[in-house]
Design an enzyme around this catalytic site. Sequence first.
Site, PDB file in Angstrom:
ATOM      1  N   TYR A 246      13.316   4.789   1.879  1.00  0.00           N
ATOM      2  CA  TYR A 246      13.164   3.359   1.633  1.00  0.00           C
ATOM      3  C   TYR A 246      14.561   2.798   1.761  1.00  0.00           C
ATOM      4  O   TYR A 246      15.495   3.292   1.106  1.00  0.00           O
ATOM      5  CB  TYR A 246      12.644   3.098   0.217  1.00  0.00           C
ATOM      6  CG  TYR A 246      11.141   3.189   0.078  1.00  0.00           C
ATOM      7  CD1 TYR A 246      10.297   2.521   0.963  1.00  0.00           C
ATOM      8  CD2 TYR A 246      10.566   3.917  -0.953  1.00  0.00           C
ATOM      9  CE1 TYR A 246       8.924   2.589   0.817  1.00  0.00           C
ATOM     10  CE2 TYR A 246       9.183   3.983  -1.098  1.00  0.00           C
ATOM     11  CZ  TYR A 246       8.378   3.317  -0.203  1.00  0.00           C
ATOM     12  OH  TYR A 246       7.014   3.378  -0.337  1.00  0.00           O
ATOM     13  N   ASP A 274       6.553  -0.025   6.693  1.00  0.00           N
ATOM     14  CA  ASP A 274       5.359  -0.822   6.383  1.00  0.00           C
ATOM     15  C   ASP A 274       5.392  -1.387   4.967  1.00  0.00           C
ATOM     16  O   ASP A 274       4.373  -1.799   4.434  1.00  0.00           O
ATOM     17  CB  ASP A 274       4.078   0.011   6.588  1.00  0.00           C
ATOM     18  CG  ASP A 274       4.053   1.275   5.726  1.00  0.00           C
ATOM     19  OD1 ASP A 274       4.891   1.400   4.809  1.00  0.00           O
ATOM     20  OD2 ASP A 274       3.191   2.141   5.968  1.00  0.00           O
ATOM     21  N   HIS A 365       0.254   3.647   5.131  1.00  0.00           N
ATOM     22  CA  HIS A 365       0.725   3.958   3.783  1.00  0.00           C
ATOM     23  C   HIS A 365      -0.436   4.361   2.875  1.00  0.00           C
ATOM     24  O   HIS A 365      -0.456   4.048   1.684  1.00  0.00           O
ATOM     25  CB  HIS A 365       1.445   2.733   3.212  1.00  0.00           C
ATOM     26  CG  HIS A 365       2.605   3.019   2.311  1.00  0.00           C
ATOM     27  ND1 HIS A 365       3.902   2.766   2.648  1.00  0.00           N
ATOM     28  CD2 HIS A 365       2.660   3.522   1.052  1.00  0.00           C
ATOM     29  CE1 HIS A 365       4.701   3.082   1.638  1.00  0.00           C
ATOM     30  NE2 HIS A 365       3.971   3.552   0.662  1.00  0.00           N
TER      31      HIS A 365
HETATM   32  C1  FMN Z   1       0.803   8.170  -4.814  1.00  0.00           C
HETATM   33  C2  FMN Z   1       1.365   7.846  -3.473  1.00  0.00           C
HETATM   34  C3  FMN Z   1       2.714   7.550  -3.370  1.00  0.00           C
HETATM   35  C4  FMN Z   1       3.271   7.268  -2.131  1.00  0.00           C
HETATM   36  N1  FMN Z   1       4.597   7.034  -2.054  1.00  0.00           N
HETATM   37  C5  FMN Z   1       5.145   6.788  -0.843  1.00  0.00           C
HETATM   38  C6  FMN Z   1       6.534   6.568  -0.740  1.00  0.00           C
HETATM   39  O1  FMN Z   1       7.262   6.607  -1.739  1.00  0.00           O
HETATM   40  N2  FMN Z   1       7.044   6.326   0.485  1.00  0.00           N
HETATM   41  C7  FMN Z   1       6.257   6.281   1.608  1.00  0.00           C
HETATM   42  O2  FMN Z   1       6.753   6.054   2.712  1.00  0.00           O
HETATM   43  N3  FMN Z   1       4.942   6.491   1.529  1.00  0.00           N
HETATM   44  C8  FMN Z   1       4.374   6.750   0.347  1.00  0.00           C
HETATM   45  N4  FMN Z   1       3.028   6.966   0.267  1.00  0.00           N
HETATM   46  C9  FMN Z   1       2.217   6.972   1.504  1.00  0.00           C
HETATM   47  C10 FMN Z   1       2.084   8.385   2.068  1.00  0.00           C
HETATM   48  O3  FMN Z   1       3.298   8.846   2.599  1.00  0.00           O
HETATM   49  C11 FMN Z   1       1.046   8.436   3.180  1.00  0.00           C
HETATM   50  O4  FMN Z   1       1.284   7.424   4.116  1.00  0.00           O
HETATM   51  C12 FMN Z   1      -0.376   8.341   2.641  1.00  0.00           C
HETATM   52  O5  FMN Z   1      -0.483   8.917   1.377  1.00  0.00           O
HETATM   53  C13 FMN Z   1      -1.339   9.042   3.575  1.00  0.00           C
HETATM   54  O6  FMN Z   1      -2.625   8.868   3.159  1.00  0.00           O
HETATM   55  P1  FMN Z   1      -3.475   9.952   2.317  1.00  0.00           P
HETATM   56  O7  FMN Z   1      -2.998   9.848   0.921  1.00  0.00           O
HETATM   57  O8  FMN Z   1      -4.861   9.449   2.506  1.00  0.00           O
HETATM   58  O9  FMN Z   1      -3.254  11.318   2.933  1.00  0.00           O
HETATM   59  C14 FMN Z   1       2.444   7.251  -0.962  1.00  0.00           C
HETATM   60  C15 FMN Z   1       1.087   7.543  -1.079  1.00  0.00           C
HETATM   61  C16 FMN Z   1       0.549   7.841  -2.317  1.00  0.00           C
HETATM   62  C17 FMN Z   1      -0.906   8.165  -2.401  1.00  0.00           C
END
Ligand code: FMN
Length: 506
Positions: A246, A274, A365
């Site tokens: 980030y 995003d 995301h």
């Molecule tokens: C609890 C949680 C926290 C997340 N935190 C971040 C983050 O800090 N940075 C980021 O780029 N994406 C974050 N994401 C998005 C994930 O990298 C990813 O795009 C997403 O979880 C994929 O979908 P899925 O959970 O259905 O596999 C987060 C997703 C979840 C569920």
Amino acid sequence: MNHDSNDTQAVKLTGEEIAKHNNRESCWVIVDGRAYDVTEFLPEHPGGPKIILKYAGKDATEEYAPIHPPDTLEKYLDKSKHLGEVDMKTVEKEEKEEDPDEAERQERIARMPILEQCYNLMDFEAVAKRVMKKTAWAYYSSGADDEITLRENHSAFHKIWFRPRVLVNVESIDLSTTMLGTKVSIPLYVTATALGKLGNPEGEVVLTRAARKHSVVQMIPTLASCSFDEIVDERQGDQVQWLQLYVNKNRDITKRIIEHAEARGCKGLFITVDAPQLGRREKDMRSKFSDVGSNVQNTGGDNVDRSQGAARAISSFIDPSLSWEDIPWFLSVTKMPILLKGVQRVEDVIRAISAGVHGVVLSNHGGRQLDFARSGIEVLAEVMPELRRLGLDNKIEIYIDGGIRRATDIIKALCLGAKGVGIGRPFLYAMSAYGLPGVDRAMQLLKDEMEMNMRLIGCSSVDQLGPEFVDTRGLSMHTTGVPSDTLGLDVYDPLVGPAASLRSKL
Ligand SMILES: Cc1cc2nc3c(=O)[nH]c(=O)nc-3n(C[C@H](O)[C@H](O)[C@H](O)COP(=O)(O)O)c2cc1C
């Protein structure tokens, strides 16, 4: 009395002394058996002063630990404010109110199915939903607005059907491939998900261990609960990690993070594009990550609205002015391959290629940002034919994430041209419910499913997969019905209005 950390070896601070500093004018807190004077830091706290004041003069460890990497105080609070060790025997234990929710949760934990009863990734979600703390479940499971994209991410895979070939020798199946030059045992990686300690007291290092065991890559989140160094220290041998970034408004901080990651051997930099602002995730907000949130508006004086849940409370540093113009700077400060995480249209993929980055993740995301963003798999189906038409398909590596729950989902993505897929929530749920053995089993289940399905589709290695093995006509119609996915529906936690959440408390 001088509480300089050097001379506190002998004299420990007492709870009584700390309890006197319980207000805005003088605010001391205890974290992990040490006291800190955070009076001057109050206005700078990214989560707002109010939450600290709740613990003024007290032990804040329980609230602090899941959302702050352990080196946070070391890094951000001047040494003169580190007051030294506390004699914890003298600290009054807070009488915790009897929490009926927690008692019921403990009962559910006692009745948890054994790990071997989980046969697919949805099973972990079903168990996690029942045994996780409410706030943690809300943070992990929530999506933006009406959670249409959250659900579409997985449903979209149901619109793609296979065109298997038969009479091919599929006696031995090779799932291995390379991702950003790293040999991996299966084309998936553990994507970055913040706040691992909400689900498991050890946090992200559990995922590191499972990734090592299965030779898959782990993407380390900027907002991990463990410190970056702890997660890297857990790595063994030639295990590979990437960093999710980030971008901080303060580019010096960003540069330091990138340089440190590169020096510590990270092999890829994934810049999240995003999330100029974090989405409104109502389940997270409704679960009241902190109970101070509810009266923030009334009392004023706290510029961070904690009623917005965990996500907003920890992300105020993210730079919304980040733009394409910054990309050359990123390319100039690191030799790590740079990938943009969260690209959602073909025009931006083409722009990424001309900007000189090494890859993109087609992702929304996990449905946590723009609701009605299309699924990664649908965007992939749009992107690849266009890149092939322009002769650009080998210029960068394309990954997708979002809603991948079955090996058939992985196979579909590979057929459509993805180099690999990221998986987020399922590993968090497996970790929250069963710890390392859970994540280990989740990864093994995916491998077993993938081997079987590769055989059934008629491909013995992943390089044989191509668009000719899938029928994507269903993707063009968002309304196309598919047989309902009962496992998915069973574990989906429907959004509720205020009345319903009130009823569940009664
Ligand atoms: C609890 C949680 C926290 C997340 N935190 C971040 C983050 O800090 N940075 C980021 O780029 N994406 C974050 N994401 C998005 C994930 O990298 C990813 O795009 C997403 O979880 C994929 O979908 P899925 O959970 O259905 O596999 C987060 C997703 C979840 C569920």
